[in-house]
Write a protein that holds these residues in place. Structure first.
Motif, short mmCIF file in Angstrom:
data_model
loop_
_atom_site.label_atom_id
_atom_site.label_comp_id
_atom_site.label_asym_id
_atom_site.label_seq_id
_atom_site.Cartn_x
_atom_site.Cartn_y
_atom_site.Cartn_z
N SER A 126 84.90 64.79 32.57
CA SER A 126 85.05 63.99 33.69
C SER A 126 87.24 65.35 34.24
O SER A 126 87.13 65.35 34.62
CB SER A 126 85.87 63.33 32.34
N SER A 127 87.08 65.72 32.62
CA SER A 127 87.96 66.57 33.34
C SER A 127 87.88 67.89 34.28
O SER A 127 88.41 68.65 34.89
CB SER A 127 88.51 67.93 31.44
N VAL A 128 86.02 68.41 34.14
CA VAL A 128 86.20 69.67 35.13
C VAL A 128 85.92 68.35 36.82
O VAL A 128 86.51 69.75 37.78
CB VAL A 128 84.25 69.60 35.42
N THR A 129 85.69 67.53 36.58
CA THR A 129 86.43 66.91 38.25
C THR A 129 87.44 66.83 38.45
O THR A 129 88.15 66.99 39.53
CB THR A 129 85.53 64.83 37.68
N ASP A 130 87.95 66.16 37.45
CA ASP A 130 90.11 66.26 37.95
C ASP A 130 90.41 67.74 38.25
O ASP A 130 90.89 67.93 38.87
CB ASP A 130 90.78 66.23 36.28
N PHE A 131 89.86 69.20 37.46
CA PHE A 131 90.40 69.79 37.23
C PHE A 131 89.75 70.43 38.77
O PHE A 131 90.59 70.90 40.24
CB PHE A 131 89.54 71.85 37.23
N ASN A 132 88.82 70.21 39.70
CA ASN A 132 88.19 70.01 41.22
C ASN A 132 88.71 69.51 41.79
O ASN A 132 88.80 69.98 43.79
CB ASN A 132 86.47 69.85 41.07
N ILE A 133 89.18 67.58 41.17
CA ILE A 133 90.97 67.45 43.19
C ILE A 133 91.44 68.48 42.87
O ILE A 133 91.68 68.08 43.85
CB ILE A 133 89.99 66.15 41.81
N VAL A 134 92.08 69.00 41.87
CA VAL A 134 93.02 69.39 42.52
C VAL A 134 93.17 70.89 43.23
O VAL A 134 93.45 71.09 43.59
CB VAL A 134 94.09 70.07 41.66
N TYR A 135 92.06 71.52 42.69
CA TYR A 135 91.36 72.56 43.26
C TYR A 135 91.53 72.43 45.34
O TYR A 135 91.71 73.61 45.59
CB TYR A 135 90.02 73.42 42.68
N LYS A 136 90.50 71.35 45.41
CA LYS A 136 90.35 70.78 46.49
C LYS A 136 90.88 70.81 47.63
O LYS A 136 91.59 71.26 47.89
CB LYS A 136 89.15 69.46 46.31
N TYR A 137 92.49 69.31 46.96
CA TYR A 137 92.87 69.61 47.18
C TYR A 137 94.34 71.37 48.26
O TYR A 137 94.40 70.90 49.02
CB TYR A 137 94.33 68.42 46.57
N PHE A 138 94.43 71.69 46.86
CA PHE A 138 95.60 72.53 47.66
C PHE A 138 94.72 73.85 47.87
O PHE A 138 95.02 74.45 48.67
CB PHE A 138 95.89 72.90 45.54
N SER A 139 93.19 74.31 48.42
CA SER A 139 91.99 74.93 49.23
C SER A 139 92.93 74.60 50.25
O SER A 139 91.52 75.33 50.88
CB SER A 139 90.89 74.41 48.22
N ILE A 140 93.44 73.12 50.34
CA ILE A 140 93.44 72.96 52.40
C ILE A 140 93.72 74.74 52.43
O ILE A 140 94.08 75.13 53.72
CB ILE A 140 94.25 71.91 52.49
N ILE A 141 95.84 75.29 51.58
CA ILE A 141 96.39 76.32 52.33
C ILE A 141 95.23 77.51 52.17
O ILE A 141 95.12 78.39 52.95
CB ILE A 141 97.16 76.10 50.98
N SER A 142 94.47 77.79 51.12
CA SER A 142 94.15 79.00 50.59
C SER A 142 92.63 78.96 51.94
O SER A 142 92.48 80.33 52.65
CB SER A 142 93.24 79.09 49.65
N VAL A 143 92.36 77.74 52.86
CA VAL A 143 91.26 77.60 53.38
C VAL A 143 91.57 78.05 54.78
O VAL A 143 91.08 79.02 55.75
CB VAL A 143 90.19 76.64 53.77
N VAL A 144 92.55 77.73 55.37
CA VAL A 144 93.93 77.45 56.17
C VAL A 144 93.64 78.55 56.44
O VAL A 144 93.53 79.36 57.47
CB VAL A 144 95.03 76.55 56.64
N PHE A 145 94.73 79.99 55.60
CA PHE A 145 94.90 80.98 55.36
C PHE A 145 93.99 81.77 55.64
O PHE A 145 94.32 82.62 56.16
CB PHE A 145 95.89 81.52 54.33
N GLY A 146 92.87 81.53 54.71
CA GLY A 146 91.91 82.65 55.23
C GLY A 146 91.07 81.91 56.36
O GLY A 146 90.10 83.67 56.81
N ILE A 147 91.47 81.23 56.81
CA ILE A 147 90.78 81.08 58.84
C ILE A 147 90.86 82.26 59.34
O ILE A 147 90.71 82.31 60.36
CB ILE A 147 90.47 79.73 58.49
N ILE A 148 92.80 82.42 58.98
CA ILE A 148 93.56 82.94 60.34
C ILE A 148 93.04 84.56 60.01
O ILE A 148 93.26 85.00 60.66
CB ILE A 148 95.37 82.81 59.79
N LEU A 149 92.83 84.58 58.25
CA LEU A 149 92.43 85.67 58.23
C LEU A 149 91.11 86.36 58.78
O LEU A 149 91.10 88.04 58.30
CB LEU A 149 92.66 86.23 56.64
N MET A 150 90.50 85.79 58.31
CA MET A 150 89.08 86.66 58.97
C MET A 150 89.01 86.55 60.59
O MET A 150 88.25 88.07 59.91
CB MET A 150 88.26 84.42 58.66
N PRO A 151 89.20 86.16 61.59
CA PRO A 151 88.92 87.49 62.81
C PRO A 151 89.72 88.72 62.44
O PRO A 151 89.05 89.74 62.88
CB PRO A 151 89.82 86.75 63.56
#
Length: 445
Positions: free
Chosen positions: A268-293
């Motif tokens: 259950s703690s794995v689920t909680d951790f991944n929920i938080v990780y998924k939420y804040f991954s918005i920033i890393s994913v968007v920044f990664g989108i900008i960096l990818m090209p």
């Protein structure tokens, strides 16, 4: 600004807009997938699924960094307009990958029946179901590693938005499939795993046929056994092996988090951790989108000696990093409100975990800002040494924090942040030296 710089900037702008569109769609689908998955599976079984896929993802190191080696070498061949060399790189990479994945699958099939997955995952699921599920996940994962070379090819061609379209289709059809499963009378982790694992393979198969069809602009890259050239193995593997070690370090630091949590805490703690990780991954994913090209554009620009464009690009990216810093702080402040809308009020996430995950994302994006440039120009020896040090330190540090502090699951995030700070120091220094033309010795390798 000369014509080549204008062309580079226009290409990046177009790719970034399309990446934001399709990656945004993929992010939305992945966020919707979590509550739907929790509706189909319970919190404990979903935690088992997350941990199992994290373990299987370790197999990705079996590509021995060849994918990133191909990414840079193919971009160089395209810059020199050498179609024959480009085809040889692609053909060599495909056939080596096929051989590697066959070996991986045969070895896994041999040892899988001897593994007690219930002990590893701390679950009480049917042993037969777990054996079948792991076979399916590993088979689909091996297929994806081979077929995903097509994504590396379009990125090398400075069209990363095409890869984003494929990822969006993965998430969209996975979301639809899991949603349809919720209408079945009984839950099944095996059925869930089959649906989630097979869909990407089908989509990648279709894309590979489309990319290399005879009327395609990229048909000259179609893999052919006659174009397999073992003389290119050294150049692909010499660079790829460095990326390989860096990938292993990344797996140790990031992909083992779920395993550590399930061993010291609960599924259950794995689920909680991944929920938080998924939420804040918005920033890393968007920044990664900008960096990818920029990765392959940096490769092409550095090969062509266009250092002025590289300097201007760094200034733009630094401003964007400051912007994401502000957005991350806002996400930390509104996190409880977002969780209540997204998942329901029964999900309780500690404030400390949100703050630390936000700090982690800020450091990660800072590092990636410089690492993408260094990866693109193949100056990765310091990164290689740094990754080894981080991989050695990460687990002992996590263990000490778990054992001797009261931080709980947050200990994992603290350990990751401390390890990433190592890269935060040397990476900007190396980039500055390279762009200024003063890099010597290890700084230029």
């Amino acid at each position: 600004m000369n014509s080549s710089q204008i062309s580079y900037n226009r290409n990046i702008q177009i790719n970034t807009l399309l990446l934001l569109l399709f990656r945004g769609g993929a992010i939305l689908c992945s966020f919707l997938l979590i509550p739907i998955s929790l509706n189909y599976l319970d919190k404990s079984d979903y935690g088992v699924w997350l941990t199992l896929t994290s373990i299987i993802s370790w197999l990705s190191f079996m590509d021995v960094g060849l994918g990133n080696g191909l990414r840079n070498k193919l971009a160089e061949a395209i810059e020199y307009k050498d179609k024959m060399l480009a085809n040889q790189y692609v053909s060599t990479a495909y056939f080596v990958f096929i051989a590697l994945m066959l070996i991986v699958f045969i070895l896994f099939s041999t040892i899988n029946s001897f593994l007690n997955w219930n002990i590893i995952l701390k679950s009480n699921l049917q042993r037969y179901d777990l054996l079948v599920l792991t076979f399916i996940i590993v088979f689909s994962f091996c297929c994806r590693l081979v077929l995903d070379l097509s994504g590396i090819i379009v990125i090398s061609l400075q069209k990363p938005f095409i890869k984003a379209v494929i990822d969006f289709l993965f998430n969209l059809f996975t979301l639809i499939s899991v949603y349809l499963l919720t209408y079945t009378q009984s839950k099944s982790l095996l059925t869930f795993g089959i649906a989630v694992s097979i869909i990407p393979v089908i989509i990648l198969l279709a894309f590979n046929f489309y990319l290399f069809r005879s009327k395609s602009s990229y048909s000259f890259l179609k893999p052919s056994f006659n174009s397999f050239n073992k003389t290119h193995l050294k150049s692909l593997f010499s660079l790829g092996m460095k990326f390989f070690i860096i990938q292993i370090a990344a797996i140790v630091v990031f992909s083992t988090d779920n395993v550590v949590i399930i061993q010291f805490f609960s599924s259950s703690s794995v689920t909680d951790f991944n929920i938080v990780y998924k939420y804040f991954s918005i920033i890393s994913v968007v920044f990664g989108i900008i960096l990818m090209p920029y990765w392959s554009s940096f490769t092409s620009a550095y090969t062509g000696g266009r250092l002025q464009w590289i300097k201007q690009s760094f200034k733009k990216l630094m401003l964007l990093w400051i912007g994401q810093l502000v957005v991350t702080i806002i996400l930390v402040l509104i996190a409880p409100f977002i969780y209540s809308i997204w998942l329901g009020r029964e999900i309780k996430i500690p404030v400390r975990l949100n703050i630390l995950m936000g700090f982690f994302v800020i450091i990660l994006n800072w590092n990636n800002l410089f690492v993408y440039f260094l990866n693109g120009i193949s100056k990765i020896k310091i990164q290689l040494y740094s990754s080894i040090i981080i991989a050695i330190l990460n687990f002992p540090l996590s263990y000490l924090l778990i054992k001797y502090t009261s931080f709980g699951v947050s200990s994992i995030v603290i350990s990751n942040c401390l390890c990433l700070l190592i890269c935060s120091i040397w990476a900007p220094i190396q980039c500055y030296k390279i762009v200024k033309g003063t890099s010597k010795g290890l700084w230029n390798e």
